[in-house]
Design a protein around this motif. Structure first.
Motif, mmCIF file in Angstrom:
data_model
loop_
_atom_site.group_PDB
_atom_site.id
_atom_site.type_symbol
_atom_site.label_atom_id
_atom_site.label_comp_id
_atom_site.label_asym_id
_atom_site.label_seq_id
_atom_site.Cartn_x
_atom_site.Cartn_y
_atom_site.Cartn_z
ATOM 1 N N VAL A 268 0.824 -1.213 0.000
ATOM 2 C CA VAL A 268 0.000 0.000 0.000
ATOM 3 C C VAL A 268 0.862 1.269 0.000
ATOM 4 C CG1 VAL A 268 -0.227 0.318 2.501
ATOM 5 C CG2 VAL A 268 -2.175 0.860 1.006
ATOM 6 N N HIS A 269 2.137 1.116 0.341
ATOM 7 C CA HIS A 269 3.038 2.268 0.428
ATOM 8 C C HIS A 269 3.531 2.669 -0.964
ATOM 9 C CE1 HIS A 269 3.514 -0.387 4.007
ATOM 10 N NE2 HIS A 269 3.203 0.739 4.634
ATOM 11 N N LYS A 270 3.329 3.910 -1.298
ATOM 12 C CA LYS A 270 3.793 4.419 -2.596
ATOM 13 C C LYS A 270 5.289 4.170 -2.780
ATOM 14 C CE LYS A 270 4.077 8.832 -5.077
ATOM 15 N NZ LYS A 270 3.935 10.298 -4.917
ATOM 16 N N ASP B 49 -8.527 0.015 1.295
ATOM 17 C CA ASP B 49 -9.049 1.039 2.215
ATOM 18 C C ASP B 49 -9.993 0.478 3.276
ATOM 19 O OD1 ASP B 49 -11.218 0.567 0.505
ATOM 20 O OD2 ASP B 49 -11.816 2.678 0.421
ATOM 21 N N ARG B 50 -10.052 -0.861 3.422
ATOM 22 C CA ARG B 50 -10.854 -1.454 4.505
ATOM 23 C C ARG B 50 -10.442 -2.904 4.721
ATOM 24 N NH1 ARG B 50 -16.905 -2.985 2.275
ATOM 25 N NH2 ARG B 50 -16.255 -3.970 0.324
ATOM 26 N N ASP C 22 -5.094 2.781 2.789
ATOM 27 C CA ASP C 22 -5.101 4.133 2.253
ATOM 28 C C ASP C 22 -6.554 4.620 2.248
ATOM 29 O OD1 ASP C 22 -6.180 2.566 0.234
ATOM 30 O OD2 ASP C 22 -4.565 2.918 -1.204
ATOM 31 N N THR C 23 -6.864 5.635 1.506
ATOM 32 C CA THR C 23 -8.252 6.076 1.297
ATOM 33 C C THR C 23 -8.501 6.041 -0.209
ATOM 34 O OG1 THR C 23 -7.724 8.420 0.988
ATOM 35 C CG2 THR C 23 -8.053 7.651 3.271
ATOM 36 N N GLU D 43 -16.202 2.872 -3.575
ATOM 37 C CA GLU D 43 -15.642 4.159 -4.005
ATOM 38 C C GLU D 43 -14.193 3.987 -4.471
ATOM 39 O OE1 GLU D 43 -15.124 8.334 -4.689
ATOM 40 O OE2 GLU D 43 -16.767 6.890 -4.834
ATOM 41 N N GLN D 44 -13.426 3.185 -3.761
ATOM 42 C CA GLN D 44 -12.044 2.957 -4.189
ATOM 43 C C GLN D 44 -11.997 2.235 -5.541
ATOM 44 O OE1 GLN D 44 -9.010 0.432 -1.880
ATOM 45 N NE2 GLN D 44 -8.085 2.460 -1.954
#
Length: 441
Positions: free
Chosen positions: A144-146, A171-172, A180-181, A217-218
């Motif tokens: 998840v880390h850029k 995101d969940r 992340d979001t 949404e993601q």
């Protein structure tokens, strides 16, 4: 990064084997070319020609160096259509099925990739391991880390590799420090696409981990990215585990099936690759075929996690593109030779045969087709990128003994796939240049 244009043309002499087409479509006889004493001519990172030594040698300019590999077989570089670089450090983790395995092993390890130095260290180890196993192209999950993807691409660029990777969107239903979001995932992905997609030989994949860890949404914003950048990839998981499928049903009650969750968010296309696809219904198969989406068949991890047996013949009969993936770290080997061996066993358990020439196709040209890259890589057609591997048929005493008793190409190839591993790979070339060698070339 080495510029291949600064290197003169070179010729490589050995037995040479490559796929021309899917044996399922054209029959075994027309699916490959084999030159017992062959020459592969490479210049500026691309294939110039391939053929019998007796035909090509007289045509070569006297200045062209001929590198000879005795008792070796040259094949195209292997193509891994599904693998997780952050799971290198927890490969061979004991005793769980998918969802518990994620929570107990994967997520704790992936948290470490918030540390850029650690991400770089693992990226180097990962890419070295791919090269040692003859893999020249892979479709790769980051975390998840850029920064984890930044580090991966930086290391891949140094080696001039044809690699596809992406930042995980999640995101969940995951630890808070691994989420992340929708907005941050979109912005981070956009930034990475702008920086790395089509830079040299690198390509980007929008990467939702799987439906349960992304909100609607993601997934919608992932679809937006695909619309904004139509030549990027989409890489995720699908129908790996029965418990997972039930979870998806409860999370997305308005979807017809698991694949429909992705379909409703516009995530299916010729550049979409879904790992596993073991338990698919008729409707899902139809949509995969209609959208030219691909499945990554990951036999080693499917057996290791007890997920099930992938129905390769049925998927192909339905016209679905299939590549082969190691799925490290649920997969227990970086070697596509060992993965081919496991694939054979998966088919055997279903009362089917997997011919060694078909296995080679799946790990090379079939993988290239699954990634929509068969115009660039996958075999030795003139003009394609020069990614290839040199395999030692005498790598171990047992292999040498068994090969000496092999009476056909198919038999030798099957021995290679059944007994072979990283010890079998003596040289790996990316874009015409050596990236791994057990001796000086």
């Amino acid at each position: 990064m080495n510029d291949p244009k600064t290197h003169p043309a070179k010729a490589f002499r050995a037995a040479i084997l490559h796929s021309l087409a899917n044996p399922t479509d054209v029959g075994l006889e027309d699916s490959y070319q084999y030159f017992e004493d062959g020459i592969l001519v490479v210049a500026d990172g691309h294939i110039v020609s391939v053929g019998y030594a007796e035909d090509i040698l007289p045509t070569l300019d006297a200045s062209i160096e001929v590198v000879e590999f005795k008792d070796k077989l040259i094949t195209p570089g292997f193509i891994d259509t599904h693998i997780h670089y952050p799971q290198t450090g927890m490969i061979a983790a004991y005793g769980e099925q998918l969802l518990d395995w994620l929570n107990n092993y994967t997520f704790p390890e992936e948290k470490r990739f918030a540390d850029t130095d650690y991400a770089r260290e693992v990226a180097i180890q990962f890419l070295d391991e791919l090269a040692r196993n003859g893999t020249t192209t892979a479709l790769v999950f980051g975390t998840v880390h850029k920064a984890s993807v930044d580090e991966f691409f930086q290391e891949a660029e140094k080696r001039n590799l044809r690699m596809i990777a992406g930042k995980v969107l999640m995101d969940r239903n995951a630890p808070e420090d691994l989420t992340d979001t929708p907005e941050s995932g979109y912005e981070d992905s956009k930034s990475l696409i702008e920086k790395w997609h089509n830079k040299g030989r690198l390509l980007y994949a929008v990467t939702p981990r799987f439906a349960p860890t992304s909100t609607s949404e993601q997934l919608r914003l992932a679809g937006k990215l695909l619309k904004e950048y139509p030549d990027v990839y989409m890489h995720t998981h699908l129908s790996e585990n029965l418990q997972e499928i039930e979870w998806v049903k409860s999370l997305f009650p308005d979807s017809k099936n698991y694949l429909d969750v992705y379909d409703q968010h516009n995530l299916l296309s010729s550049r979409s690759v879904f790992a596993h696809g073991i338990h698919l219904c008729e409707g899902e198969c139809t949509r995969l075929q209609e959208t030219d989406s691909a499945i990554a068949f990951c036999p080693t991890s499917n057996l290791f996690l007890g997920s099930g047996l992938f129905p390769l013949a049925e998927m192909e009969a339905k016209g679905i593109k299939v590549g082969m993936g190691t799925d490290v770290g649920a997969g227990t080997s970086f070697s596509l030779l060992q993965t081919m061996s496991e694939a054979y066993k998966v088919l055997q358990l279903q009362g089917k045969k997997l011919h060694p020439l078909k296995s080679l196709y799946q790990a090379t040209l079939g993988g290239a087709k699954a990634l929509s890259l068969d115009h660039m890589i996958g075999n030795f057609e003139s003009g394609k990128e020069a990614d290839f591997v040199v395999l030692d048929l005498h790598a171990t005493q047992l292999m040498k003994f068994r090969i000496e008793h092999a009476h056909s190409l198919e038999d030798k190839l099957f021995v290679l796939m059944t007994l072979g591993d990283d010890r079998t790979v003596c040289d790996t070339f990316s874009y015409g240049q050596s990236i791994y060698s057990t001796h000086h070339v």
